[in-house]
Motif scaffolding. Structure first.
Motif, mmCIF file in Angstrom:
data_model
loop_
_atom_site.group_PDB
_atom_site.id
_atom_site.type_symbol
_atom_site.label_atom_id
_atom_site.label_comp_id
_atom_site.label_asym_id
_atom_site.label_seq_id
_atom_site.Cartn_x
_atom_site.Cartn_y
_atom_site.Cartn_z
ATOM 1 N N ARG A 80 42.833 43.926 28.075
ATOM 2 C CA ARG A 80 41.930 44.693 27.216
ATOM 3 C C ARG A 80 42.310 44.542 25.744
ATOM 4 N NH1 ARG A 80 42.471 48.982 29.724
ATOM 5 N NH2 ARG A 80 44.005 50.045 28.416
ATOM 6 N N ASN A 81 43.619 44.557 25.469
ATOM 7 C CA ASN A 81 44.072 44.389 24.086
ATOM 8 C C ASN A 81 43.701 43.014 23.529
ATOM 9 O OD1 ASN A 81 45.197 46.943 24.160
ATOM 10 N ND2 ASN A 81 47.264 46.214 24.642
ATOM 11 N N ALA A 82 43.595 42.032 24.421
ATOM 12 C CA ALA A 82 43.229 40.678 24.002
ATOM 13 C C ALA A 82 41.720 40.454 24.033
ATOM 14 C CB ALA A 82 43.924 39.646 24.887
ATOM 15 N N GLY A 83 40.952 41.490 24.385
ATOM 16 C CA GLY A 83 39.503 41.345 24.458
ATOM 17 C C GLY A 83 39.041 40.553 25.660
ATOM 18 N N LEU A 84 39.818 40.601 26.762
ATOM 19 C CA LEU A 84 39.497 39.830 27.962
ATOM 20 C C LEU A 84 39.384 40.755 29.163
ATOM 21 C CD1 LEU A 84 42.102 36.959 27.388
ATOM 22 C CD2 LEU A 84 39.637 36.798 27.020
ATOM 23 N N ASN A 85 38.939 40.178 30.287
ATOM 24 C CA ASN A 85 38.883 40.921 31.538
ATOM 25 C C ASN A 85 39.411 40.031 32.661
ATOM 26 O OD1 ASN A 85 36.635 39.293 32.669
ATOM 27 N ND2 ASN A 85 35.426 40.280 31.057
ATOM 28 N N PRO A 86 39.714 40.612 33.842
ATOM 29 C CA PRO A 86 40.283 39.821 34.944
ATOM 30 C C PRO A 86 39.424 38.643 35.372
ATOM 31 C CG PRO A 86 40.540 42.168 35.370
ATOM 32 C CD PRO A 86 39.662 42.050 34.164
ATOM 33 N N GLU A 87 38.099 38.775 35.284
ATOM 34 C CA GLU A 87 37.214 37.666 35.677
ATOM 35 C C GLU A 87 37.418 36.459 34.750
ATOM 36 O OE1 GLU A 87 36.224 40.843 35.383
ATOM 37 O OE2 GLU A 87 36.100 41.202 37.546
ATOM 38 N N GLU A 88 37.594 36.732 33.477
ATOM 39 C CA GLU A 88 37.844 35.640 32.524
ATOM 40 C C GLU A 88 39.200 34.988 32.792
ATOM 41 O OE1 GLU A 88 35.835 36.562 28.341
ATOM 42 O OE2 GLU A 88 36.878 38.328 29.142
ATOM 43 N N MET A 89 40.208 35.799 33.081
ATOM 44 C CA MET A 89 41.538 35.253 33.351
ATOM 45 C C MET A 89 41.529 34.365 34.593
ATOM 46 S SD MET A 89 45.230 37.215 33.730
ATOM 47 C CE MET A 89 44.871 37.938 35.336
ATOM 48 N N ALA A 90 40.700 34.713 35.553
ATOM 49 C CA ALA A 90 40.623 33.914 36.787
ATOM 50 C C ALA A 90 40.143 32.496 36.513
ATOM 51 C CB ALA A 90 39.709 34.600 37.796
ATOM 52 N N ARG A 91 39.426 32.291 35.405
ATOM 53 C CA ARG A 91 38.887 30.965 35.073
ATOM 54 C C ARG A 91 39.818 30.144 34.176
ATOM 55 N NH1 ARG A 91 34.084 34.240 34.760
ATOM 56 N NH2 ARG A 91 34.271 34.390 32.488
ATOM 57 N N PHE A 92 40.970 30.722 33.808
ATOM 58 C CA PHE A 92 41.896 29.989 32.931
ATOM 59 C C PHE A 92 42.485 28.759 33.615
ATOM 60 C CE2 PHE A 92 43.097 33.917 30.163
ATOM 61 C CZ PHE A 92 41.866 33.838 29.562
ATOM 62 N N GLY A 93 42.702 28.858 34.920
ATOM 63 C CA GLY A 93 43.259 27.720 35.654
ATOM 64 C C GLY A 93 44.712 27.456 35.291
ATOM 65 N N ASP A 94 45.079 26.163 35.275
ATOM 66 C CA ASP A 94 46.469 25.761 35.039
ATOM 67 C C ASP A 94 46.732 25.319 33.600
ATOM 68 O OD1 ASP A 94 47.068 26.358 37.616
ATOM 69 O OD2 ASP A 94 47.206 24.285 38.327
ATOM 70 N N VAL A 95 45.900 25.740 32.674
ATOM 71 C CA VAL A 95 46.082 25.404 31.261
ATOM 72 C C VAL A 95 46.759 26.579 30.573
ATOM 73 C CG1 VAL A 95 44.954 24.723 29.112
ATOM 74 C CG2 VAL A 95 44.032 23.947 31.311
ATOM 75 N N PHE A 96 47.890 26.348 29.918
ATOM 76 C CA PHE A 96 48.670 27.447 29.348
ATOM 77 C C PHE A 96 48.006 28.075 28.126
ATOM 78 C CE2 PHE A 96 51.981 28.919 26.355
ATOM 79 C CZ PHE A 96 52.484 29.976 27.115
ATOM 80 N N GLU A 97 47.292 27.297 27.353
ATOM 81 C CA GLU A 97 46.773 27.754 26.060
ATOM 82 C C GLU A 97 46.037 29.099 26.119
ATOM 83 O OE1 GLU A 97 46.545 27.527 21.982
ATOM 84 O OE2 GLU A 97 47.626 26.204 23.348
ATOM 85 N N PRO A 98 45.085 29.323 27.032
ATOM 86 C CA PRO A 98 44.377 30.606 27.021
ATOM 87 C C PRO A 98 45.252 31.802 27.374
ATOM 88 C CG PRO A 98 43.723 29.286 28.918
ATOM 89 C CD PRO A 98 44.523 28.395 28.032
ATOM 90 N N TYR A 99 46.328 31.568 28.118
ATOM 91 C CA TYR A 99 47.219 32.682 28.497
ATOM 92 C C TYR A 99 48.043 33.187 27.312
ATOM 93 C CZ TYR A 99 46.247 31.444 33.377
ATOM 94 O OH TYR A 99 45.630 31.180 34.580
ATOM 95 N N LYS A 100 48.110 32.409 26.250
ATOM 96 C CA LYS A 100 48.898 32.811 25.087
ATOM 97 C C LYS A 100 48.372 34.087 24.446
ATOM 98 C CE LYS A 100 49.995 29.501 22.193
ATOM 99 N NZ LYS A 100 49.878 28.287 21.346
ATOM 100 N N LYS A 101 47.120 34.445 24.733
ATOM 101 C CA LYS A 101 46.545 35.667 24.174
ATOM 102 C C LYS A 101 47.160 36.925 24.791
ATOM 103 C CE LYS A 101 42.080 33.331 23.597
ATOM 104 N NZ LYS A 101 40.644 33.333 24.003
ATOM 105 N N LEU A 102 47.759 36.785 25.964
ATOM 106 C CA LEU A 102 48.344 37.932 26.665
ATOM 107 C C LEU A 102 49.773 38.130 26.183
ATOM 108 C CD1 LEU A 102 47.018 37.201 30.264
ATOM 109 C CD2 LEU A 102 45.886 38.372 28.374
ATOM 110 N N ARG A 103 50.030 39.258 25.545
ATOM 111 C CA ARG A 103 51.328 39.517 24.926
ATOM 112 C C ARG A 103 52.173 40.463 25.772
ATOM 113 N NH1 ARG A 103 51.640 35.664 20.938
ATOM 114 N NH2 ARG A 103 49.682 35.584 19.760
ATOM 115 N N GLY A 104 53.478 40.335 25.627
ATOM 116 C CA GLY A 104 54.390 41.312 26.211
ATOM 117 C C GLY A 104 54.894 40.985 27.596
#
Length: 258
Positions: A80-104
């Motif tokens: 939520r702090n990153a402006g995302l939801n679980p459905e969006e995270m499910a589409r990230f796949g095996d690419v690290f770049e989009p996960y960088k938005k998740l902090r902590g």
């Protein structure tokens, strides 16, 4: 060979000779390579309904230093702090770049089911990569995951010792470090304490602990062994005289009242 070529040859030879005489060695790969580490380690688990069993992670906080295991509530918050939801995270796949938005977090475990198979996607924030494996072990332990992810926890007794790895200073213990495959040597340093170096290989190691030696008693023993026979005899004699004097002082008051 003309004069110009001779001059260049002598100049290069002089530079090589000067570098050799300076005593400087080429920096090691370990010294130049960027090492990712943290004094704390947070493992987050998010299950998309795969039936992932977490009991194997329950002992993580008891077995390893400065570690915390969190669940979906925490992941929902950082999404939520990153402006995302679980459905969006499910589409990230095996690419690290989009996960960088998740902090902590330092290690994100995403369990999901696809095509009748159970999978575990692991986002390694220290190693900066993502891997997805078939979840053939439904109840993996914290150590199983750390070994596979090339992450080692380093602590010392007493704590807060300075950690050096392959001659490179990293920081105070406890430390969580991502390491590539290879051989390593950990040294812990603390004023007034002595630690034996620890050698280990990656993968295969998830936990390293430096235990202190008694520096003062060791120094005294070494000093005693360096003495000559006469010096040792003199030391023993002084010790015995001291004991006799102490006994005499204890008996003297009783003799005075006789």
């Amino acid at each position: 060979m003309n004069k110009k070529n001779v001059f260049v040859f002598l100049l290069l030879g002089g530079l090589v000779f000067a570098q050799a005489c300076s005593g400087k060695k080429a920096p090691s790969t370990m010294r130049d390579e960027k090492v990712f580490f943290s004094n704390k380690f947070r493992v987050a688990v998010f299950d998309y309904g795969s039936g992932f069993h977490r009991s194997g992670l329950d002992q993580c906080e008891q077995e390893f230093p400065a570690v915390e295991v969190v669940g979906e509530t925490y992941v929902h918050r950082i999404l939520r702090n990153a402006g995302l939801n679980p459905e969006e995270m499910a589409r990230f796949g095996d690419v690290f770049e989009p996960y960088k938005k998740l902090r902590g977090i330092h290690l994100l475990l995403i369990a999901f089911r696809e095509g009748g198979e159970h999978y575990l996607r692991i986002v390694n924030y220290l190693g900066r990569y993502v891997s997805t494996v078939v979840l053939d072990i439904q109840n993996p332990t914290c150590e199983d995951i750390l070994r596979a992810q090339r992450i080692v926890a380093v602590e010392s007794n007493p704590p807060f010792a300075d950690i050096q790895m392959n001659g490179r200073k990293l920081g105070e213990s406890p430390l969580w470090i991502f390491l590539r495959d290879g051989s390593y040597e950990i040294e812990c340093k603390l004023p007034g304490q002595m630690f034996s170096p620890i050698r280990f290989k990656m993968p295969g190691t998830a936990h390293v602990q430096c235990s202190r030696e008694n520096v003062q008693s060791k120094a005294q023993v070494d000093e005693f062994h360096k003495m000559s026979g006469e010096e040792k005899a003199g030391s023993v004699l002084i010790y015995l005289v001291g004991i006799a004097g102490a006994i005499g002082l204890g008996i003297l008051p009783f003799l005075l009242f006789l």
